[in-house]
Design an enzyme around this catalytic site. Structure first.
Site, PDB file in Angstrom:
ATOM      1  N   CYS A   2       1.084  -0.832   0.287  1.00 15.08           N
ATOM      2  CA  CYS A   2       0.102  -0.128  -0.143  1.00 15.08           C
ATOM      3  C   CYS A   2       0.671   1.233  -0.638  1.00 15.08           C
ATOM      4  O   CYS A   2       2.211   1.465   0.547  1.00 15.08           O
ATOM      5  CB  CYS A   2      -0.877   0.130   1.163  1.00 15.08           C
ATOM      6  SG  CYS A   2      -1.944  -1.206   1.365  1.00 15.08           S
ATOM      7  N   ARG A  27       3.231   0.116  -5.187  1.00 13.22           N
ATOM      8  CA  ARG A  27       2.996  -0.935  -3.970  1.00 13.22           C
ATOM      9  C   ARG A  27       1.760  -1.493  -3.620  1.00 13.22           C
ATOM     10  O   ARG A  27       1.567  -1.879  -2.721  1.00 13.22           O
ATOM     11  CB  ARG A  27       4.155  -0.004  -2.701  1.00 13.22           C
ATOM     12  CG  ARG A  27       4.775   1.377  -2.910  1.00 13.22           C
ATOM     13  CD  ARG A  27       4.301   2.140  -1.670  1.00 13.22           C
ATOM     14  NE  ARG A  27       4.639   1.800   0.093  1.00 13.22           N
ATOM     15  CZ  ARG A  27       5.435   1.536  -0.100  1.00 13.22           C
ATOM     16  NH1 ARG A  27       6.865   1.299  -0.484  1.00 13.22           N
ATOM     17  NH2 ARG A  27       5.532   0.527   1.580  1.00 13.22           N
ATOM     18  N   TRP A  74      -2.688  -2.601  -1.777  1.00 11.93           N
ATOM     19  CA  TRP A  74      -2.471  -3.826  -1.674  1.00 11.93           C
ATOM     20  C   TRP A  74      -3.524  -4.756  -0.762  1.00 11.93           C
ATOM     21  O   TRP A  74      -2.998  -4.828   0.647  1.00 11.93           O
ATOM     22  CB  TRP A  74      -0.934  -4.047  -1.912  1.00 11.93           C
ATOM     23  CG  TRP A  74      -0.605  -6.130  -2.848  1.00 11.93           C
ATOM     24  CD1 TRP A  74      -0.442  -5.802  -3.452  1.00 11.93           C
ATOM     25  CD2 TRP A  74      -1.297  -6.529  -1.143  1.00 11.93           C
ATOM     26  NE1 TRP A  74      -0.364  -7.049  -3.623  1.00 11.93           N
ATOM     27  CE2 TRP A  74      -0.085  -7.734  -2.420  1.00 11.93           C
ATOM     28  CE3 TRP A  74      -0.742  -6.535   0.119  1.00 11.93           C
ATOM     29  CZ2 TRP A  74      -0.394  -9.472  -1.314  1.00 11.93           C
ATOM     30  CZ3 TRP A  74      -0.469  -8.529   1.026  1.00 11.93           C
ATOM     31  CH2 TRP A  74      -0.063  -9.435  -0.317  1.00 11.93           C
ATOM     32  N   ASN A 100      -0.767   1.741   5.963  1.00 14.29           N
ATOM     33  CA  ASN A 100      -0.421   0.706   5.648  1.00 14.29           C
ATOM     34  C   ASN A 100       0.169  -0.110   5.719  1.00 14.29           C
ATOM     35  O   ASN A 100       1.121   0.502   7.269  1.00 14.29           O
ATOM     36  CB  ASN A 100       0.988   1.913   4.795  1.00 14.29           C
ATOM     37  CG  ASN A 100       2.135   0.425   4.068  1.00 14.29           C
ATOM     38  OD1 ASN A 100       1.623  -0.464   3.853  1.00 14.29           O
ATOM     39  ND2 ASN A 100       2.598   1.163   4.082  1.00 14.29           N
ATOM     40  N   GLY A 101      -0.330  -1.472   6.338  1.00  7.67           N
ATOM     41  CA  GLY A 101       0.401  -2.461   7.378  1.00  7.67           C
ATOM     42  C   GLY A 101      -0.931  -3.262   7.324  1.00  7.67           C
ATOM     43  O   GLY A 101      -1.529  -3.127   7.108  1.00  7.67           O
ATOM     44  N   GLU A 487      15.492 -17.811 -11.229  1.00  6.51           N
ATOM     45  CA  GLU A 487      15.099 -16.660 -11.221  1.00  6.51           C
ATOM     46  C   GLU A 487      14.397 -16.143 -12.448  1.00  6.51           C
ATOM     47  O   GLU A 487      13.620 -15.264 -13.078  1.00  6.51           O
ATOM     48  CB  GLU A 487      16.178 -15.476 -11.582  1.00  6.51           C
ATOM     49  CG  GLU A 487      16.266 -13.770 -11.647  1.00  6.51           C
ATOM     50  CD  GLU A 487      15.638 -13.102 -11.107  1.00  6.51           C
ATOM     51  OE1 GLU A 487      14.822 -13.831  -9.751  1.00  6.51           O
ATOM     52  OE2 GLU A 487      14.947 -12.324 -11.153  1.00  6.51           O
ATOM     53  N   LYS A 491      11.037 -14.370 -12.830  1.00 11.11           N
ATOM     54  CA  LYS A 491      10.344 -13.722 -13.986  1.00 11.11           C
ATOM     55  C   LYS A 491       8.953 -13.966 -14.983  1.00 11.11           C
ATOM     56  O   LYS A 491       8.350 -13.266 -14.761  1.00 11.11           O
ATOM     57  CB  LYS A 491      11.667 -13.236 -14.994  1.00 11.11           C
ATOM     58  CG  LYS A 491      12.635 -11.951 -14.482  1.00 11.11           C
ATOM     59  CD  LYS A 491      12.194 -11.283 -13.549  1.00 11.11           C
ATOM     60  CE  LYS A 491      11.795 -11.162 -12.400  1.00 11.11           C
ATOM     61  NZ  LYS A 491      12.530 -10.811 -11.582  1.00 11.11           N
ATOM     62  N   GLU A 494       5.553 -14.392 -13.139  1.00 16.57           N
ATOM     63  CA  GLU A 494       5.013 -13.370 -12.107  1.00 16.57           C
ATOM     64  C   GLU A 494       4.194 -12.014 -12.854  1.00 16.57           C
ATOM     65  O   GLU A 494       3.898 -11.510 -12.699  1.00 16.57           O
ATOM     66  CB  GLU A 494       5.982 -12.893 -10.854  1.00 16.57           C
ATOM     67  CG  GLU A 494       7.583 -12.181 -11.761  1.00 16.57           C
ATOM     68  CD  GLU A 494       8.025 -10.926 -10.714  1.00 16.57           C
ATOM     69  OE1 GLU A 494       7.563 -10.188  -9.760  1.00 16.57           O
ATOM     70  OE2 GLU A 494       9.462 -10.713 -10.945  1.00 16.57           O
ATOM     71  N   HIS A 510      14.886 -36.666 -12.010  1.00 15.35           N
ATOM     72  CA  HIS A 510      14.476 -37.539 -10.619  1.00 15.35           C
ATOM     73  C   HIS A 510      12.906 -36.323 -10.792  1.00 15.35           C
ATOM     74  O   HIS A 510      12.859 -36.813  -9.595  1.00 15.35           O
ATOM     75  CB  HIS A 510      15.180 -36.413  -9.459  1.00 15.35           C
ATOM     76  CG  HIS A 510      16.955 -36.904  -9.414  1.00 15.35           C
ATOM     77  ND1 HIS A 510      17.283 -38.417  -8.741  1.00 15.35           N
ATOM     78  CD2 HIS A 510      18.344 -36.509  -9.835  1.00 15.35           C
ATOM     79  CE1 HIS A 510      18.302 -38.360  -9.185  1.00 15.35           C
ATOM     80  NE2 HIS A 510      19.048 -37.302  -9.283  1.00 15.35           N
ATOM     81  N   LYS A 609       4.963  -4.552  -5.343  1.00 12.11           N
ATOM     82  CA  LYS A 609       6.552  -4.366  -6.147  1.00 12.11           C
ATOM     83  C   LYS A 609       7.194  -4.211  -3.688  1.00 12.11           C
ATOM     84  O   LYS A 609       8.606  -4.905  -3.650  1.00 12.11           O
ATOM     85  CB  LYS A 609       7.428  -2.815  -5.807  1.00 12.11           C
ATOM     86  CG  LYS A 609       8.484  -2.284  -6.745  1.00 12.11           C
ATOM     87  CD  LYS A 609       8.784  -2.907  -7.110  1.00 12.11           C
ATOM     88  CE  LYS A 609      10.199  -3.365  -7.391  1.00 12.11           C
ATOM     89  NZ  LYS A 609      11.361  -4.103  -8.382  1.00 12.11           N
TER      90      LYS A 609
END
Ligand code: AGP
Length: 614
Positions: A2, A27, A74, A100-101, A487, A491, A494, A510, A609
């Site tokens: 947020c 955010r 968010w 925010n939190g 990575e 990428k 997401e 395996h 982010k």
């Protein structure tokens, strides 16, 4: 998560708030809202969706107020909706708050308030908080600042809040615990933000509120900063902001992610600057120098991080063990903090975070500190919570990274960690001078070599078009390039929402080999050093099952050119430095595939982010 923006002064608040929210959309971006003080009342505009939706809605109405608070969300408590969007009003209609939190004890506070006759219109913990503040104020018959303080002493959780009273809109009260809050100081005006980007064009002077602090903010008056616990006064520390406006704009690119991919050569130079001194044959890192004895005598290094930053720690594990012969353990912040790990005084903990605000990494740092370990932070955002919480550290200096998918922050982290591994190897006497110098010189060449990889853009775009409709991808790598396989897969998933898995290539047999058929693209990270021959065999195994191979190879590679469906070449470099080159085509591949699938690359669904919730 947020983002919060607030303004108090003589200008119209609305454009400042909306611009600020757009800069903070990284955010969270599932809904947004603003509350403006105008004509003795609170004008409240809230909308589900991007900030633009709320802006269009608000502009149909009066937006003339000169005090205002705003929020981009968010969702944590309650799904994205107009009702759950912030700001939230108290039942009296007098107080309005953005947050925010997460308020952890919101349910017990809500039960108490309900028993006192309060009603709720949203599912959020924030609406509970604003009403709890009203409840305390009514009970104590006190000013807003005192009511906020008393209420917060009974709140458990994380917060950055801004609140004002419609009858006294010249004062905004703010408080911080666990979530970031910065105050910008103008001449006769003040700005508040989750970071400094909302007010960069207005002032370069800022105060970062610390955990447990609150402030009363009035346009033309000195800031009154207090401790929430004791009401003791706190002397403000004013920071000069280094960031400029240009660095947070797209600069002609369609997406921030592409701009940031292209900024990598420069970002790495900035990470080097003043630290990598190849002519003098030395590395200079003041954060390490300060703790040189600790580094020399450390028994073990524990690295902690999340997501992409965790991948850079995995790369570093190879480098530290190879160059400095010191045992390294890499831990997810979220797992580390909730185990009962063995941490000794002679351990060094290295915490890595682009934002410097990731809640799990921050909690892991606090735990390591309380166990007596020295904690070294690697962050991109100056003045962030992690930068302030650690004993020493190094900034990556990659510049603001706005795209949710981390790119330049990753390569800058790997660069810093490579320099640290080299320095540690030197301090601990593990290197010959010639070997050390060769690595320094080659590291210095990496930005130029990244430029060459970026020239492969068109080829990568063509390959992307062939595989954009795939439903699964497999990424394989070995040794120092195994984290690059992870990575690459992260990428892709997401930003394009394609399922992708990264594996150490040898693990394929395996289990994952069962997935391979003619529909499975397999990205193989196979530079010509390290475990090249083994990877050639892995490619054969994939081809024998009709999988499609996209190989990342060193220039001039013949073997994989013949056996793979596509090859993307990187320039020759030393094995330890290959991750800085091999990751680039994987970033571009995921970018193009996501764009071709019509995804919002910079703002992938469900993500933010800064992950400031656990
Ligand atoms: C990266 O592409 C991701 N968006 C995410 O995994 C990120 O790296 C993670 O949330 C950690 O963030 P930090 O580096 O800011 O701590």
């Amino acid at each position: 998560m947020c983002g919060i923006v607030a303004y108090v002064g003589d200008r119209k608040a609305f454009p400042i708030l909306v611009n600020g929210l757009k800069r903070l959309e990284y955010r969270g971006y599932d809904s947004s809202g603003v509350a403006l003080a105008q004509n003795g009342s609170i004008a409240l505009y809230k909308k589900q969706g991007m900030v633009k939706a709320m802006e269009d809605h608000a502009l149909l109405n009066d937006t003339s107020g000169t005090t205002g608070i705003a929020h981009t969300r968010w969702a944590t408590h309650g799904q994205p909706s107009d009702e759950n969007a912030h700001p939230h009003l108290s039942n009296s209609g007098n107080l309005v708050l953005v947050h925010n939190g997460i308020i952890e004890n919101y349910q017990s506070l809500k039960d108490l308030l309900k028993s006192e006759g309060f009603v709720f219109h949203s599912e959020t913990d924030t609406e509970v908080l604003v009403n709890f503040i009203q409840y305390v104020q009514d009970k104590e018959q006190c000013k807003l600042r005192k009511a906020v303080r008393l209420a917060l002493t009974q709140v458990v959780g994380a917060y950055a809040i801004c609140i004002y009273d419609k009858d006294k809109p010249e004062e905004i009260v703010v408080a911080k615990m666990g979530s970031p809050l910065v105050i910008g100081l103008g001449k006769d005006e003040k700005f508040i933000g989750s970071d400094a980007t909302p007010f960069l064009e207005y002032t370069k002077e800022a105060i970062y509120l610390e955990d447990g602090e609150m402030a009363s903010i009035i346009a033309g008056e000195e800031l009154d900063i207090r401790l929430i616990k004791t009401d003791g006064t706190v002397a403000p520390v004013i920071h000069k902001l280094q960031m400029d406006l240009e660095s947070i704009e797209k600069g002609g690119y369609d997406y921030f992610m592409m701009k940031e991919i292209y900024e990598q050569p420069r970002a790495i130079y900035d990470t080097f600057r003043g630290r990598l001194l190849p002519e003098q044959g030395m590395i200079k890192m003041s954060g390490m120098e300060e703790y040189a004895d600790k580094f020399r005598n450390a028994d073990r290094i524990i690295m902690t991080a999340c997501g992409t930053s965790w991948h850079s720690a995995l790369v570093a594990e190879y480098l530290f063990e190879e160059f400095a012969r010191i045992p390294v353990e890499v831990e997810y912040g979220s797992e580390f903090r909730y185990r009962n790990p063995v941490i000794r005084k002679n351990d060094i903990v290295i915490a890595i975070s682009q934002s410097g605000e990731t809640a799990d990494t921050l909690a892991a740092i606090k735990m390591a500190k309380s166990a007596g370990a020295m904690v070294f932070g690697i962050c991109n955002v100056a003045g962030s919570s992690i930068a302030r919480e650690t004993h020493a550290g190094a900034y990556t200096h990659a510049g603001p990274e706005i795209g949710v998918a981390s790119t330049k922050a990753f390569t800058s982290q790997v660069t810093i960690l490579t320099m640290m591994a080299l320095e540690l190897g030197k301090i601990r006497g593990e290197f010959s001078t010639s070997e050390y110098r060769a690595l320094l010189n080659e590291l210095n060449n990496i930005p130029k070599k990244i430029e060459k990889v970026l020239e492969k853009k068109e080829l990568i775009e063509q390959i992307s078009a062939l595989y954009k409709d795939a439903t699964n991808f497999l990424y394989l790598g070995r040794g120092v390039n195994f984290p690059i396989a992870l990575e690459g897969a992260l990428k892709l998933k997401e930003i394009s929402y394609i399922h992708a898995e990264g594996y150490p290539a040898a693990e394929m047999k395996h289990g994952p080999i069962a997935l391979i058929d003619e529909n499975m693209p397999v990205v193989v990270v196979a530079p010509n050093n390290g475990h090249y021959e083994k990877l050639v065999s892995n490619v054969q195994e994939v081809k024998a099952r009709e999988g499609k191979v996209i190989a990342i190879v060193t220039e001039g590679d013949k073997e994989l050119l013949d056996s793979s469906d596509h090859v993307i070449e990187i320039p020759e470099t030393l094995e330890a430095l290959t991750p800085l080159l091999t990751v680039i085509p994987l970033q571009l591949l995921s970018y193009y595939i996501a764009v071709m699938r019509g995804c919002d690359v910079d703002r992938p669904r469900n993500l933010a982010k800064s992950v400031t919730v656990e």
